[in-house]
Design an enzyme around this catalytic site. Structure first.
Site, short mmCIF file in Angstrom:
data_model
loop_
_atom_site.label_atom_id
_atom_site.label_comp_id
_atom_site.label_asym_id
_atom_site.label_seq_id
_atom_site.Cartn_x
_atom_site.Cartn_y
_atom_site.Cartn_z
N CYS A 50 0.93 -1.17 0.00
CA CYS A 50 -0.03 -0.06 -0.07
C CYS A 50 0.77 1.41 0.02
CB CYS A 50 -0.83 -0.10 1.18
SG CYS A 50 -2.20 1.16 0.91
N HIS A 80 -3.79 -4.92 0.90
CA HIS A 80 -3.43 -5.62 1.97
C HIS A 80 -3.55 -7.06 2.26
CE1 HIS A 80 -2.80 -1.68 4.13
NE2 HIS A 80 -3.83 -1.27 3.53
N GLU A 111 -2.23 -8.95 4.34
CA GLU A 111 -2.19 -9.39 5.77
C GLU A 111 -3.46 -9.55 6.38
OE1 GLU A 111 -1.64 -5.08 5.95
OE2 GLU A 111 -1.27 -6.61 4.42
N SER A 140 1.70 -12.78 38.24
CA SER A 140 0.11 -12.56 38.27
C SER A 140 -0.74 -13.63 38.35
CB SER A 140 0.11 -11.63 37.09
OG SER A 140 0.05 -12.28 36.07
N GLY A 141 -0.07 -14.94 38.08
CA GLY A 141 -1.06 -15.82 37.56
C GLY A 141 -1.45 -16.10 36.28
N GLY A 142 -1.29 -15.02 35.56
CA GLY A 142 -1.47 -15.14 33.92
C GLY A 142 -0.65 -15.86 33.13
N VAL A 143 -0.86 -15.80 31.87
CA VAL A 143 -0.05 -16.42 31.04
C VAL A 143 1.29 -15.90 30.72
CG1 VAL A 143 -1.03 -15.78 28.98
CG2 VAL A 143 -0.03 -17.83 28.79
N ASP A 144 1.43 -14.75 30.55
CA ASP A 144 2.51 -14.06 30.15
C ASP A 144 3.61 -14.23 31.16
OD1 ASP A 144 1.36 -13.36 28.03
OD2 ASP A 144 1.00 -11.14 28.90
N SER A 145 3.45 -13.86 32.56
CA SER A 145 4.29 -13.82 33.78
C SER A 145 4.47 -15.14 33.99
CB SER A 145 3.89 -13.24 34.89
OG SER A 145 2.74 -13.92 35.41
#
Length: 512
Positions: free
Chosen positions: A78, A170, A172, A224-229
């Site tokens: 583009c 585009h 994508e 934190s208990g979340g997936v990332d940490s």
């Protein structure tokens, strides 16, 4: 490592380009258009993204293409295509009308590796205000649409030392039905990438890199208990073992039973972690605070205080571990400058410098879905990998108005019923994020022969890819009826349940 460099000219779709390339098991990275790194052998190709600007604007984003074109295969998308056309002497002008929406490649002027397996009349997605009226003499046409003669073109053989392809649509976005094929043709066939960047290879590479970088130093990390940490901590644990010191804070704003459940999950993962009960501190400091931003600031400040107290118990620590992921990194170095506020309550802003800590972020180059795949590779339990996003301030911003221990308990009970039923009905994994909000209103009700005057809660469920936009989830009526009945019958103090059907934008996912 093989990588594709994406130069960001500010398009809303730039991250999508990176994601589509990574789906080919090829690593891609985004940098601002004016921060081009040295193109060493690891870079196999360069992609110029779209942009909200016109190439004819006074403030158009411009770069010298000399160090790029001819050095590596190049794909202009583009704005990128229009800039290449203008740069080499083609003609680009403002369109009579903005060309936006679906179009078909009804003209394929010649066969080319770039168009392999792309059929005639393939649907593509247009989104541009400029049109290329004439391509430079060093280029030749590949495809056109009903309304655009120049939809795709390439550098002629021998014009440059490396291939150059340009498209005015585009590839994508999913509306370009063969867009993934075009990107595959460019990345694999033209740029010569081998598609070996997998979760397994990422884990092996990252663990080896962490071992070398950290050595025998110690790392402190709040989870934190979340997936990332959790995934970040697991990679660090694989690299440095007990030299990783983790803690999990109960700020009194977690979901029902979450503190105990998270510590139990981490124990099974073998992480060196302990819990910190800070409920009383948070409740005391939140007394009388009703403004949403003020609540966030109090929660953020208290978290930093708890972090400092924990760090003081481990004077030998020299590194701070964080679960930063790639969208955070991109946002902080975007074309238009860093965002005004980047979830300040999620991190410990200012502490690394103040305490002389170095930062280690094992996931800083991964998108959320990639984090989950890496998590699966290192055997993170499904209940953590598939956990819905949960706001940093927790229930503190799902209790509208002042926060108290009594209100938290009320909300925890109602929310537990909601989330448990999502799982029982097989709906939990179909929803991106769900939660219950305690409203600062009371309403009249009747139970048996008695009149009640109690709290109301709102149920929220949304579907999204990254949280930037979200649609409300169309949950079945019988499910909502059951949840409403169960909450009202079992949670004393709540007599009304409503369902939030707002999209983002204009609403936000959280109410505060």
């Amino acid at each position: 490592m093989e990588k594709i460099l994406i130069l960001d000219f500010g398009s809303q779709y730039t991250q999508l380009i990176a994601r589509r390339i990574r789906e080919l098991n090829v690593y891609s990275e985004i940098v601002p258009y004016n921060k081009v790194p040295t193109l060493d052998d690891s870079y196999k190709a360069v992609i110029l993204s779209g942009s909200p600007f016109s190439v004819s604007d006074e403030n158009a984003l411009k770069i010298d293409l000399g160090p790029i074109v001819g050095k590596k295969p190049v794909l202009g998308v583009c704005y990128g295509a229009q800039y290449i056309a203008q740069y080499y002497g083609g003609q680009v002008q403002r369109s009579e009308k903005r060309e936006y929406g679906k179009a078909k490649l009804h003209q394929l002027f010649k066969s080319d590796p770039f168009l392999k397996d792309v059929p005639l009349d393939s649907q593509v997605w247009m989104s541009h205000g400029d049109t290329i009226m004439a391509i430079p003499k060093q280029f030749e046409l590949l495809a056109g649409t009903e309304s655009v003669d120049v939809a795709a073109f390439k550098a002629k053989e021998g014009a440059f030392d490396a291939p150059v392809y340009c498209i005015q649509f585009h590839p994508e976005v999913t509306h370009s039905l063969d867009g993934a094929t075009l990107l595959r043709n460019f990345v694999i066939d033209i740029a010569g990438c081998h598609g070996q960047w997998t979760p397994k290879s990422f884990v092996e590479h990252t663990v080896a890199e962490l071992k070398e970088k950290i050595g025998t130093d110690k790392v402190l990390m709040a989870l934190s208990g979340g997936v990332d940490s959790t995934v970040a901590a697991t990679l660090l644990d694989h690299a440095i073992g007990s030299n990783l010191i983790c803690f999990f804070v109960d700020n009194g704003l977690l979901r029902k039973g979450e503190y105990e459940q998270v510590l139990e999950d981490y124990k099974h993962l073998g992480l060196n972690i302990h819990g910190v009960d800070a409920k009383a501190l948070f409740y005391e400091e939140l007394k009388g605070v009703t403004n949403p931003e003020a609540k966030r600031k109090v929660i953020g400040r208290l978290f930093i205080e708890v972090f400092e107290a924990e760090a003081a118990k481990h004077p030998g620590v020299t590194w701070l571990g964080q679960g930063t992921i790639y969208p955070d990194v991109i946002e902080s170095v975007s074309v238009h400058g860093p965002s005004v506020t980047i979830k300040s309550h999620h991190n410990v802003g200012g502490l690394p410098e103040k305490m002389g800590l170095k930062i280690v972020e094992p996931l800083r180059m991964l998108f959320k879905d990639e984090v989950r795949r890496v998590g699966k590779e290192v055997s993170i339990p499904e209940n953590i990998l598939k956990r819905h996003p949960f706001p940093g301030p927790g229930l503190g911003i799902r209790i509208l108005g002042e926060v108290s221990a009594e209100k938290v308990k009320l909300l925890q009970e109602a929310d537990a019923i909601y989330i448990d039923n999502l799982r029982k009905f097989g709906l939990y994994d179909q929803v991106w994020q769900a939660g219950t909000i305690l409203l600062p209103v009371q309403s009249v009700g009747v139970m048996g022969d008695e009149r009640t005057y109690e709290q109301a809660v709102a149920l929220r469920a949304v579907n999204s890819v990254d949280g930037m936009t979200a649609e409300w989830s169309h949950l079945p009526y019988e499910f909502l009826a059951k949840v409403s009945s169960e909450i009202i019958n079992n949670v004393k103090g709540i007599n009304r349940v409503v369902y939030d059907i707002s999209t983002k934008p204009p609403a936000t996912i959280e109410w505060e």
